[in-house]
Design a protein around this motif. Sequence first.
Motif, PDB file in Angstrom:
ATOM      1  N   THR A  41       0.804  -1.120   0.037  1.00 23.88           N
ATOM      2  CA  THR A  41      -0.010  -0.037   0.165  1.00 23.88           C
ATOM      3  C   THR A  41       0.893   1.122   0.186  1.00 23.88           C
ATOM      4  O   THR A  41       0.303   2.426  -0.273  1.00 23.88           O
ATOM      5  CB  THR A  41      -0.737   0.174   1.071  1.00 23.88           C
ATOM      6  OG1 THR A  41      -0.180  -0.191   2.343  1.00 23.88           O
ATOM      7  CG2 THR A  41      -1.826  -1.072   1.347  1.00 23.88           C
ATOM      8  N   GLY A  42       2.037   1.204   0.289  1.00 15.92           N
ATOM      9  CA  GLY A  42       2.998   2.328   0.137  1.00 15.92           C
ATOM     10  C   GLY A  42       4.486   2.011   0.270  1.00 15.92           C
ATOM     11  O   GLY A  42       4.678   1.079   0.729  1.00 15.92           O
ATOM     12  N   LEU A  43       5.283   2.977   0.017  1.00 10.96           N
ATOM     13  CA  LEU A  43       6.636   3.032   0.147  1.00 10.96           C
ATOM     14  C   LEU A  43       7.150   4.038   0.887  1.00 10.96           C
ATOM     15  O   LEU A  43       6.864   5.216   0.414  1.00 10.96           O
ATOM     16  CB  LEU A  43       7.141   2.821  -1.248  1.00 10.96           C
ATOM     17  CG  LEU A  43       8.966   3.034  -1.205  1.00 10.96           C
ATOM     18  CD1 LEU A  43       9.552   1.813  -0.375  1.00 10.96           C
ATOM     19  CD2 LEU A  43       9.351   2.868  -2.528  1.00 10.96           C
TER      20      LEU A  43
ATOM     21  N   ARG B 189      12.651   3.452   4.552  1.00  7.95           N
ATOM     22  CA  ARG B 189      13.121   2.720   3.676  1.00  7.95           C
ATOM     23  C   ARG B 189      12.177   1.159   3.846  1.00  7.95           C
ATOM     24  O   ARG B 189      12.590   0.059   3.989  1.00  7.95           O
ATOM     25  CB  ARG B 189      14.573   2.128   3.636  1.00  7.95           C
ATOM     26  CG  ARG B 189      15.464   3.079   3.228  1.00  7.95           C
ATOM     27  CD  ARG B 189      15.414   3.565   1.975  1.00  7.95           C
ATOM     28  NE  ARG B 189      16.288   2.424   1.000  1.00  7.95           N
ATOM     29  CZ  ARG B 189      16.558   2.618  -0.410  1.00  7.95           C
ATOM     30  NH1 ARG B 189      16.352   3.554  -0.876  1.00  7.95           N
ATOM     31  NH2 ARG B 189      16.920   1.630  -1.053  1.00  7.95           N
ATOM     32  N   ALA B 190      10.867   1.689   3.754  1.00  9.98           N
ATOM     33  CA  ALA B 190       9.944   0.550   4.318  1.00  9.98           C
ATOM     34  C   ALA B 190       8.708   0.295   3.352  1.00  9.98           C
ATOM     35  O   ALA B 190       8.134   1.448   2.947  1.00  9.98           O
ATOM     36  CB  ALA B 190       9.393   0.718   5.654  1.00  9.98           C
ATOM     37  N   VAL B 191       8.442  -0.852   3.093  1.00 11.74           N
ATOM     38  CA  VAL B 191       7.138  -1.272   2.218  1.00 11.74           C
ATOM     39  C   VAL B 191       6.058  -1.609   3.260  1.00 11.74           C
ATOM     40  O   VAL B 191       6.205  -2.378   4.225  1.00 11.74           O
ATOM     41  CB  VAL B 191       7.486  -2.496   1.248  1.00 11.74           C
ATOM     42  CG1 VAL B 191       6.239  -3.062   0.490  1.00 11.74           C
ATOM     43  CG2 VAL B 191       8.862  -2.177   0.241  1.00 11.74           C
ATOM     44  N   ARG B 192       4.959  -0.799   2.875  1.00 12.03           N
ATOM     45  CA  ARG B 192       3.855  -0.946   3.961  1.00 12.03           C
ATOM     46  C   ARG B 192       2.791  -1.685   3.340  1.00 12.03           C
ATOM     47  O   ARG B 192       2.575  -1.613   2.015  1.00 12.03           O
ATOM     48  CB  ARG B 192       3.244   0.389   4.316  1.00 12.03           C
ATOM     49  CG  ARG B 192       4.176   1.260   5.137  1.00 12.03           C
ATOM     50  CD  ARG B 192       3.633   2.583   5.381  1.00 12.03           C
ATOM     51  NE  ARG B 192       4.449   3.317   6.355  1.00 12.03           N
ATOM     52  CZ  ARG B 192       4.430   4.695   6.529  1.00 12.03           C
ATOM     53  NH1 ARG B 192       3.887   5.511   5.782  1.00 12.03           N
ATOM     54  NH2 ARG B 192       5.310   5.019   7.507  1.00 12.03           N
ATOM     55  N   LEU B 193       2.168  -2.653   4.077  1.00 13.84           N
ATOM     56  CA  LEU B 193       1.413  -3.785   3.371  1.00 13.84           C
ATOM     57  C   LEU B 193      -0.111  -3.377   3.885  1.00 13.84           C
ATOM     58  O   LEU B 193      -0.337  -2.719   5.075  1.00 13.84           O
ATOM     59  CB  LEU B 193       1.775  -5.206   3.911  1.00 13.84           C
ATOM     60  CG  LEU B 193       3.199  -5.481   3.602  1.00 13.84           C
ATOM     61  CD1 LEU B 193       3.412  -7.038   4.183  1.00 13.84           C
ATOM     62  CD2 LEU B 193       3.437  -5.383   2.099  1.00 13.84           C
ATOM     63  N   ALA B 194      -1.307  -4.104   3.137  1.00 15.60           N
ATOM     64  CA  ALA B 194      -2.261  -3.793   3.557  1.00 15.60           C
ATOM     65  C   ALA B 194      -2.980  -4.495   5.003  1.00 15.60           C
ATOM     66  O   ALA B 194      -3.837  -4.068   5.377  1.00 15.60           O
ATOM     67  CB  ALA B 194      -3.462  -4.378   2.596  1.00 15.60           C
ATOM     68  N   ASP B 195      -2.154  -5.541   5.543  1.00 14.74           N
ATOM     69  CA  ASP B 195      -2.519  -5.978   6.752  1.00 14.74           C
ATOM     70  C   ASP B 195      -1.712  -5.281   7.849  1.00 14.74           C
ATOM     71  O   ASP B 195      -1.915  -5.651   8.933  1.00 14.74           O
ATOM     72  CB  ASP B 195      -2.119  -7.524   6.857  1.00 14.74           C
ATOM     73  CG  ASP B 195      -0.724  -7.820   6.521  1.00 14.74           C
ATOM     74  OD1 ASP B 195       0.285  -6.675   6.512  1.00 14.74           O
ATOM     75  OD2 ASP B 195      -0.536  -8.879   6.398  1.00 14.74           O
TER      76      ASP B 195
END
Length: 387
Positions: free
Chosen positions: A79-81, A86-92
């Motif tokens: 859902t986002g960077l 330096r983090a990939v954000r996830l829907a969960d």
Amino acid sequence: MRTVAVVGASLAGLSAARSLRKQGYDGRLVVIGDELHRPYDRPPLSKEFLAGTLGEADLALEVQDEDLGAEWLLGTRATGLDRADRAVRLADGREVRVDGLVIATGAAARTLPGSDGLAGVHVLRTLDDARALRDELARGGRLVVIGGGFIGAEVASTAYALGLDVTVVEVAPTPLAGPLGATMGGIVSGLHADHGVRLLCGVGVKGLSGERCVDAVLLEDGRSIPADIVVVGVGARPCVEWLEGSGVELDNGVKCGADGRTALAGVVAVGDCANWYDPRAGAHRRVEHWTGARERPDAAVATLLAGGAVVPGVPRPPYFWSDQYGVRIQFAGHAAGADSVTVEEGAVGDRNVLAVYRRAGDPVAVLGMNQPRLFTRWRKQLAAATS
């Protein structure tokens, strides 16, 4: 690099993961995918899988005993960077901190406005899409395919072989004129008429009719085409919304250099979402083909691991194939910009041809219909001429 994440778990993502290990990366590798399925092959979805001659196990892309040492986070969407962290954000709610990132989120099928919730209306992009469409085709009836591109044509061909009554509607005057040019696009799309499939060109779709289930496709010229099943094949959009505000430049996908590098250090992009620079054309191109997803990750990973300290090469001319009505269609290069196209072998009437596209006398693309050996020879010449 201690952690590299690959966002996208289809062919391009799997190819990137394999390339990371092949090129010596031995750190933490995380593969993130929004589908629950492990990587699978998409080209058969519109052909053998839809026809029932291939099962789901036959689609698996991972070879037996393959172990990439990766963490697979499937069924969760990025859902986002966060550029700073330096983090990939996830829907969960989870996030994965990374040192390197490969963007391989692909593309999603475009839908027809107003078609949501109407039974019998399908797109074809994923395994789940193909399952649902296969079940409906097995019941027979009248199929209308909206869009005369390669996916639409393959679905029409498969449905024809299954005994359905098939109509293809294409808004352009000539199907496939974009990738093949008007002359050869018309010749290839003539396969529909050869097999009794109705092809309606130069007319748009106004909408669909039906209360709970679709019963007709309404055309802009006032005609109504009865339909029990509708497949919408009007292209795909790159899945890059999650990158908005991240610093990654977006322009018809992720805007990249000739080796997949993006505007952010340590971030590369591959596959259908990647808009790579093509030195031959002096412009960016987004290549939505199997071979691009298979081959280009090698260059992108080399750039990622070297921190960008490599000289970009020239990507191979794009190549794709399509099987329609028993005819193998192969194409390599770019038809756009060609000032001539000539049939070098075979006869147009029997759909058995080899055609070469030229610009100022130099070959820039080649098309083959049931000419695999000669096509392969010309494809090699094309690659050598444009390298």
